[in-house]
Design a protein around this motif. Structure first.
Motif, PDB file in Angstrom:
ATOM      1  N   GLN A  60       0.835  -1.191   0.000  1.00 15.89           N
ATOM      2  CA  GLN A  60       0.000   0.000   0.000  1.00 15.89           C
ATOM      3  C   GLN A  60       0.875   1.249   0.000  1.00 15.89           C
ATOM      4  N   GLU A  61       0.257   2.377  -0.360  1.00 16.91           N
ATOM      5  CA  GLU A  61       0.961   3.642  -0.230  1.00 16.91           C
ATOM      6  C   GLU A  61       1.160   3.949   1.251  1.00 16.91           C
ATOM      7  N   ALA A  62       2.318   4.483   1.569  1.00 21.90           N
ATOM      8  CA  ALA A  62       2.695   4.673   2.970  1.00 21.90           C
ATOM      9  C   ALA A  62       1.853   5.717   3.678  1.00 21.90           C
ATOM     10  N   ASN A  63       1.192   6.602   2.936  1.00 20.78           N
ATOM     11  CA  ASN A  63       0.352   7.607   3.591  1.00 20.78           C
ATOM     12  C   ASN A  63      -1.068   7.110   3.828  1.00 20.78           C
ATOM     13  N   THR A  64      -1.309   5.814   3.574  1.00 23.66           N
ATOM     14  CA  THR A  64      -2.618   5.220   3.836  1.00 23.66           C
ATOM     15  C   THR A  64      -2.900   5.207   5.337  1.00 23.66           C
ATOM     16  N   LEU A  65      -4.089   5.657   5.724  1.00 24.67           N
ATOM     17  CA  LEU A  65      -4.470   5.617   7.133  1.00 24.67           C
ATOM     18  C   LEU A  65      -4.826   4.194   7.532  1.00 24.67           C
ATOM     19  N   LEU A  66      -4.525   3.861   8.780  1.00 22.01           N
ATOM     20  CA  LEU A  66      -4.742   2.498   9.255  1.00 22.01           C
ATOM     21  C   LEU A  66      -6.220   2.111   9.210  1.00 22.01           C
ATOM     22  N   SER A  67      -7.072   3.063   9.488  1.00 26.27           N
ATOM     23  CA  SER A  67      -8.517   2.822   9.458  1.00 26.27           C
ATOM     24  C   SER A  67      -9.214   4.165   9.298  1.00 26.27           C
ATOM     25  N   PRO A  68     -10.501   4.172   8.929  1.00 28.98           N
ATOM     26  CA  PRO A  68     -11.222   5.449   8.803  1.00 28.98           C
ATOM     27  C   PRO A  68     -11.238   6.248  10.091  1.00 28.98           C
ATOM     28  N   ASP A  69     -11.109   5.568  11.225  1.00 28.72           N
ATOM     29  CA  ASP A  69     -11.153   6.248  12.516  1.00 28.72           C
ATOM     30  C   ASP A  69      -9.775   6.621  13.051  1.00 28.72           C
ATOM     31  N   SER A  70      -8.732   6.272  12.295  1.00 26.04           N
ATOM     32  CA  SER A  70      -7.373   6.486  12.787  1.00 26.04           C
ATOM     33  C   SER A  70      -6.739   7.702  12.121  1.00 26.04           C
ATOM     34  N   ASN A  71      -5.911   8.391  12.883  1.00 30.61           N
ATOM     35  CA  ASN A  71      -5.145   9.509  12.333  1.00 30.61           C
ATOM     36  C   ASN A  71      -3.726   9.099  11.979  1.00 30.61           C
ATOM     37  N   LEU A  72      -3.398   7.833  12.191  1.00 30.70           N
ATOM     38  CA  LEU A  72      -2.047   7.347  11.931  1.00 30.70           C
ATOM     39  C   LEU A  72      -1.960   6.735  10.544  1.00 30.70           C
ATOM     40  N   ASN A  73      -0.916   7.109   9.791  1.00 27.24           N
ATOM     41  CA  ASN A  73      -0.635   6.410   8.544  1.00 27.24           C
ATOM     42  C   ASN A  73       0.337   5.273   8.824  1.00 27.24           C
ATOM     43  N   LEU A  74       0.723   4.546   7.779  1.00 26.48           N
ATOM     44  CA  LEU A  74       1.561   3.361   7.982  1.00 26.48           C
ATOM     45  C   LEU A  74       2.919   3.717   8.580  1.00 26.48           C
ATOM     46  N   VAL A  75       3.508   4.825   8.132  1.00 21.90           N
ATOM     47  CA  VAL A  75       4.821   5.215   8.661  1.00 21.90           C
ATOM     48  C   VAL A  75       4.721   5.547  10.146  1.00 21.90           C
ATOM     49  N   GLU A  76       3.706   6.293  10.503  1.00 23.48           N
ATOM     50  CA  GLU A  76       3.532   6.683  11.907  1.00 23.48           C
ATOM     51  C   GLU A  76       3.263   5.469  12.786  1.00 23.48           C
ATOM     52  N   MET A  77       2.575   4.484  12.235  1.00 22.56           N
ATOM     53  CA  MET A  77       2.337   3.270  13.013  1.00 22.56           C
ATOM     54  C   MET A  77       3.649   2.557  13.321  1.00 22.56           C
ATOM     55  N   VAL A  78       4.499   2.454  12.309  1.00 21.44           N
ATOM     56  CA  VAL A  78       5.789   1.791  12.511  1.00 21.44           C
ATOM     57  C   VAL A  78       6.643   2.577  13.506  1.00 21.44           C
ATOM     58  N   GLN A  79       6.611   3.890  13.409  1.00 20.70           N
ATOM     59  CA  GLN A  79       7.406   4.719  14.309  1.00 20.70           C
ATOM     60  C   GLN A  79       6.900   4.653  15.745  1.00 20.70           C
ATOM     61  N   ASN A  80       5.630   4.327  15.909  1.00 23.90           N
ATOM     62  CA  ASN A  80       5.039   4.277  17.252  1.00 23.90           C
ATOM     63  C   ASN A  80       4.636   2.853  17.647  1.00 23.90           C
ATOM     64  N   TYR A  81       5.309   1.883  17.072  1.00 18.68           N
ATOM     65  CA  TYR A  81       4.903   0.499  17.309  1.00 18.68           C
ATOM     66  C   TYR A  81       5.032   0.133  18.786  1.00 18.68           C
ATOM     67  N   GLN A  82       4.128  -0.716  19.231  1.00 18.54           N
ATOM     68  CA  GLN A  82       4.156  -1.223  20.601  1.00 18.54           C
ATOM     69  C   GLN A  82       4.579  -2.684  20.642  1.00 18.54           C
ATOM     70  N   ASP A  83       4.105  -3.447  19.695  1.00 21.15           N
ATOM     71  CA  ASP A  83       4.523  -4.848  19.620  1.00 21.15           C
ATOM     72  C   ASP A  83       4.394  -5.311  18.186  1.00 21.15           C
ATOM     73  N   HIS A  84       5.042  -6.410  17.883  1.00 18.42           N
ATOM     74  CA  HIS A  84       5.087  -6.910  16.510  1.00 18.42           C
ATOM     75  C   HIS A  84       3.729  -7.374  16.000  1.00 18.42           C
ATOM     76  N   SER A  85       2.868  -7.785  16.890  1.00 16.03           N
ATOM     77  CA  SER A  85       1.575  -8.310  16.451  1.00 16.03           C
ATOM     78  C   SER A  85       0.766  -7.223  15.747  1.00 16.03           C
ATOM     79  N   ASN A  86       0.918  -5.961  16.182  1.00  8.90           N
ATOM     80  CA  ASN A  86       0.228  -4.869  15.509  1.00  8.90           C
ATOM     81  C   ASN A  86       0.778  -4.658  14.106  1.00  8.90           C
ATOM     82  N   ILE A  87       2.087  -4.679  13.989  1.00  8.44           N
ATOM     83  CA  ILE A  87       2.704  -4.442  12.688  1.00  8.44           C
ATOM     84  C   ILE A  87       2.366  -5.564  11.711  1.00  8.44           C
ATOM     85  N   SER A  88       2.213  -6.779  12.219  1.00  9.04           N
ATOM     86  CA  SER A  88       1.925  -7.904  11.325  1.00  9.04           C
ATOM     87  C   SER A  88       0.607  -7.726  10.584  1.00  9.04           C
TER      88      SER A  88
END
Length: 381
Positions: free
Chosen positions: A277-305
């Motif tokens: 996907q394009e990296a600026n894709t939001l994680l969900s309609p309710d989320s303000n985080l895109n894919l890059v921000e999710m990786v930068q703020n990761y808490q555990d690998h299960s989320n990234i998977s």
């Protein structure tokens, strides 16, 4: 008396010979300096800018090919719409067929004659690498400037991930294939960083990683920003906004391009390879985080998977995928100092690919002790 005279004459001859040697050495140094027309002084606060008459490079500079306007017009059917294949920061891009049968990509923009333009073309066209798109030459006529590149037939990786070719790319984009693409692109980018002084790409993104007919990746538009001068990073163009996701924080805020800002851009590219996907894709309609921000703020690998491209299925090992994700996290670190060098990224990709190839080959032969993607991260919980 004769002995004394001989000694005097001998000493004088030796002195003359010594002076001659010194003169020869001085002449050689001066002529050598004149032959190197570019020194490391760029007159710019950005050490990566390679524009102008004074850039020092350890390259055998060759005379870039000067194309005639008539030849380019003939190659593109007078720059007809049917030859237009895109538009980028430099301008419109046309596909052309030269009279010698070579296909080229021609970038066109308005601009008057400039020696700096010629010097920059000469510098960039001397850079040759299997994983870099070659700049062949230039043209300056009729108030227009042209850059002529080799044409890469199969398009960009972005079209295979989420563009026009996405529906037919499953076999070509298995995890091992994506690692091979990443490795080839890393080789091209790392080569730029080994030049003296190093050349910073400044515009690395997935759309600038092209593949040839053998699916060998080639990095395009290296040094293209050097032709553009001071340009706005953000603007009304939707393409500019989409590209901004690849820019490191220090570039967006302070316009500080460096080899580490290239590493950040490369990390975003790896993330798009991972997610499809394009990296600026939001994680969900309710989320303000895109894919890059999710990786930068990761808490555990299960989320990234959860962002792994579903087209990969379970055709990868958990170990290889986890190491790949860890590399992405390091590349997109908001601190440039904590990011690895491209040489390290290259080494890691090579290691991950070799291990992944070995382990998946073992799985194919019936070895049962390798964790597949379907069990991703479950073993570590």
């Amino acid at each position: 008396m004769s002995r004394t005279l001989a000694a005097i004459l001998g000493g004088a001859a030796g002195a003359v010979a010594l002076v001659g040697i010194v003169i020869l050495i001085i002449w050689f140094c001066l002529s050598h300096n004149r032959s190197v027309s570019r020194t490391s002084e760029t007159g710019s606060s950005d050490p990566s800018v390679q524009v102008g008459r004074n850039v020092g490079v350890e390259l055998a500079l060759r005379e870039a090919r000067h194309f005639e306007m008539a030849e380019l017009s003939l190659a593109t059917k007078n720059f007809s719409d049917i030859s237009l294949i895109g538009e980028g920061k430099f301008g419109e891009v046309y596909k052309g067929l030269l009279h010698d049968g070579m296909f080229v990509a021609i970038k066109k923009r308005f601009g008057g004659p400039s020696q700096d333009f010629v010097d920059e073309v000469r510098y960039l066209s001397a850079i040759e690498h299997r994983n870099l798109v070659t700049l062949l030459g230039y043209c300056q006529e009729n108030g227009q400037q042209f850059l002529i590149y080799e044409h890469i037939p199969s398009g960009s990786i972005s079209s295979y991930l989420y563009g026009t070719a996405a529906q037919v790319s499953q076999e070509k984009l298995e995890f091992k294939n994506r690692l091979q693409i990443a490795l080839g692109a890393a080789k091209g980018l790392a080569h730029l960083h080994t030049l003296s002084p190093r050349l910073v790409h400044k515009d690395f993104k997935t759309a600038n990683v092209l593949v040839d007919e053998n699916f060998i990746p080639k990095v395009a538009d290296a040094g293209l920003r050097n032709f553009l001068g001071r340009i706005d990073i953000a603007g009304p163009s939707s393409q500019v906004v989409a590209d901004e996701i690849f820019l490191a924080p220090e570039v967006r805020e302070f316009r500080r391009f460096s080899d580490k800002s290239d590493v950040y851009s490369f990390g975003v590219f790896l993330l798009e390879l991972l997610s499809g996907q394009e990296a600026n894709t939001l994680l969900s309609p309710d989320s303000n985080l895109n894919l890059v921000e999710m990786v930068q703020n990761y808490q555990d690998h299960s989320n990234i998977s959860t962002i792994i491209d579903q087209r990969l299925g379970n055709r990868f090992t958990a170990e290889g995928m986890e190491e790949f994700i860890q590399l992405i996290i390091r590349c997109v670190d908001t601190s440039s100092e904590r990011r690895p060098s491209m040489s390290y990224v290259l080494m890691e990709l090579d290691r991950i690919l070799e291990k992944e190839t070995t382990l998946t080959t073992l799985v194919g032969e019936g070895i049962p002790n390798v964790i597949l993607g379907s069990q991703l991260f479950k073993a570590s919980k």
